[in-house]
Design an enzyme around this catalytic site. Structure first.
Site, mmCIF file in Angstrom:
data_model
loop_
_atom_site.group_PDB
_atom_site.id
_atom_site.type_symbol
_atom_site.label_atom_id
_atom_site.label_comp_id
_atom_site.label_asym_id
_atom_site.label_seq_id
_atom_site.Cartn_x
_atom_site.Cartn_y
_atom_site.Cartn_z
ATOM 1 N N GLU A 176 0.868 -1.176 0.000
ATOM 2 C CA GLU A 176 0.000 0.000 0.000
ATOM 3 C C GLU A 176 0.913 1.237 0.000
ATOM 4 O OE1 GLU A 176 -3.451 -0.345 2.860
ATOM 5 O OE2 GLU A 176 -2.280 -2.095 3.458
ATOM 6 N N LYS B 109 3.445 1.403 10.308
ATOM 7 C CA LYS B 109 3.612 2.615 9.501
ATOM 8 C C LYS B 109 3.086 3.842 10.237
ATOM 9 C CE LYS B 109 3.425 0.550 4.870
ATOM 10 N NZ LYS B 109 2.642 0.474 3.625
ATOM 11 N N ARG C 284 5.043 -12.924 9.837
ATOM 12 C CA ARG C 284 5.702 -11.673 9.521
ATOM 13 C C ARG C 284 7.027 -11.592 10.265
ATOM 14 N NH1 ARG C 284 2.146 -6.855 11.328
ATOM 15 N NH2 ARG C 284 4.033 -5.714 10.737
#
Length: 558
Positions: A44, A281, A271
């Protein structure tokens, strides 16, 4: 040769460590389920990529590379409020810097907005989607909890015609933002929250970086992602474990629209959690906006661009991702594992140079002339060439490399004893000069002219070797010594991020380097002998003002 053999990673390539995803691919190719594999990396564009993305990049592009398949770069750009072309450009740069090339041109989820809108219409016509006018707060109340089922929206049973008309009004900008959304009609009693009539379209009056003002309704990630995969004919859609429950929605959407089969399948892996770092983020953006760090590429940031500016190499990050592997088990990797990879890479590849960070003047009283010495750029790689070092009567050594008195474990310069200067002569400390406060400001030495490149002729043993820089022919330099940005192993769990910021994460010092570094290129790495691995800063360093960033110490725990 069978097709599965032709696509095997062992054919024409070094055998790679296996993992459960590779085993699935091997089985799919052997069974003829796929003739070749096609993966994608779908960031993204709402921030810079971080070390966790590096793992995903290496996995998706690495699989395509090893199996002679394809990998797309696709920007999942469904939220124009948080997205920016700056992030798009930085992501492209990071992927290429890591050594990978995507198939064709970069793709955008926004390329498919017309098709996505069409599939939403199809779901409405099938009675599988409806326009809901619950407010976000009301929707949360209706959703239920992990232990209690949700309840149906009062707008759930609208007719197909009414839903089509309202969705058209949403599209035309005739309904205010937040006043309506399009929801999938699935099951409000599902044990999986993601299946409780999720929103698939919302209203946002925002200009999109790719489509401008064409749309004021934007599809949600979960609706967009699976359809984008299917349009691009992705075979193995790989994501992290937090999307495991979302796979049910991924499959539901694809199974209920008329899109080309076979459908892609989603696989989840754990992850990367790296000790002492943040990968949120939102929190990273906070650090940037509050000026706690010097932008997204601050060398203390876990972003790929920050690691690059600090001196990390693509090969070191790829090796790190290879070593940590791909599993379904959540774990936290020690930061020292990342440092070990860059240390090994730079030890093998970084040219050597000399720098004195805390200078102490040495006067060699029995040396009068300037002499040009030759030194190898790397002790084990002759192909890296040599450099010229001016040797003069006055030189600088590091303050830590001299003591008036010391025990036998101290292998550097001691008053009355000898030490070797790297790539030069043996010197002996004869006397010192101090200032009024008692600080040593000059050490007066003698040198043995017969010790260039060889031991003293009379058999004296000189064990220590120290670095030095001519005090008459040198360059000033700024040294930025970086440490961990946080004082705790898991800063993401801190209630107040400011309370766990390490006040000593950056220490700036001013010293000298040898003249050969006059044209040090941005991000060029060096081993400053006995000091550590440093690189020329890509933002602030110039021939007029040299700035070097500490990448990693010479040894773990140094």
């Amino acid at each position: 040769m069978s097709n599965s053999a032709a696509n095997s990673p062992e054919v024409g390539a070094e055998k790679r460590p296996t993992n459960f995803i590779r085993q699935i691919i091997d089985e799919d190719l052997a069974a003829g389920k796929h003739q070749s594999i096609h993966t994608r990396f779908p960031p993204e564009p709402n921030g810079y990529l971080h070390i966790g993305h590096a793992k995903s990049i290496c996995l998706n592009f690495g699989l395509a590379q090893d199996y002679h398949g394809l990998c797309n770069l696709r920007f999942d750009d469904t939220n124009p409020v948080k997205e920016d072309v700056e992030y798009v450009d930085s992501i492209k740069q990071d992927v290429e810097w890591l050594g990978f090339k995507w198939e064709g041109e970069p793709r955008y989820a926004s390329d498919y907005f017309d098709q996505l809108y069409g599939y939403a219409i199809e779901l409405i016509k099938k009675g599988l989607a409806y326009v809901c006018e619950l407010s976000p707060e009301e929707m949360r109340e209706y959703r239920g909890t992990l232990t209690e089922p949700g309840k149906n929206s009062p707008y759930r049973d609208r007719s197909v015609e009414e839903n089509l008309a309202l969705f058209e009004k949403m599209k035309n900008g005739e309904i205010a933002e937040g006043k309506a959304s399009l929801r999938a009609k699935i099951d409000m009693a599902s044990p999986f929250m993601v299946m409780r009539d999720p929103v698939i379209y919302r209203i946002k009056f925002a200009t999109h970086h790719q489509t401008g003002d064409k749309w004021c309704i934007y599809p949600m990630y979960d609706f967009t992602h699976c359809i984008s995969d299917a349009i691009e004919r992705i075979t193995h859609s790989i994501c992290t474990l937090e999307f495991q429950d979302n796979r049910r929605l991924y499959d539901w959407v694809l199974e209920n629209i008329s899109i080309e089969r076979p459908l892609p399948h989603q696989y989840e892996f754990s992850r990367l959690n790296l000790e002492g770092t943040l990968t949120s983020k939102r929190k990273l953006l906070y650090l940037v906006n509050e000026g706690i760090v010097d932008g997204w590429n601050d060398p203390r940031m876990p972003t790929i661009s920050g690691l690059r500016r600090r001196g990390y190499t693509p090969a070191a990050l790829r090796e790190f991702c290879r070593r940590i592997g791909v599993t379904k088990q959540d774990n936290t990797v020690e930061y020292s594992a990342l440092e070990a990879c860059i240390r090994e890479d730079l030890n093998e590849n970084a040219p050597r140079a000399m720098a004195v960070i805390n200078p102490l003047k040495i006067v060699i009283e029995n040396f009068a002339d300037k002499e040009i010495l030759t030194a190898p750029n790397h002790p084990n790689r002759p192909k890296l060439g040599v450099r010229q070092l001016p040797f003069t009567r006055e030189i600088y050594i590091d303050q830590a490399d001299f003591r008036e008195e010391a025990n036998k474990q101290y292998k550097r310069l001691v008053l009355g004893k000898e030490v070797r200067l790297r790539n030069a002569y043996v010197i002996k400390a004869e006397r010192v000069e101090k200032d009024e406060a008692g600080n040593i400001i000059t050490v007066y030495c003698s040198y043995d002219p017969e010790t260039l490149g060889k031991n003293p002729a009379d058999g004296r043993k000189v064990k220590g070797v120290i670095q030095w820089v001519s005090a008459e022919d040198y360059l000033n330099a700024e040294f930025r010594q970086y440490d961990r940005l946080f004082t705790v192993p898991n800063p993401g769990a801190a209630e107040d991020i400011n309370a766990v910021i390490n006040p000593n994460s950056l220490v700036v010092k001013h010293g000298v380097v040898e003249k050969s570094l006059a044209n040090a290129q941005p991000e060029q790495a060096y081993q400053f002998e006995r000091e550590g691995y440093y690189c020329a800063d890509s933002k602030d360093s110039s021939p007029e003002h040299l700035v070097f960033n500490l990448t990693v110490s010479l040894k773990e725990g140094f």
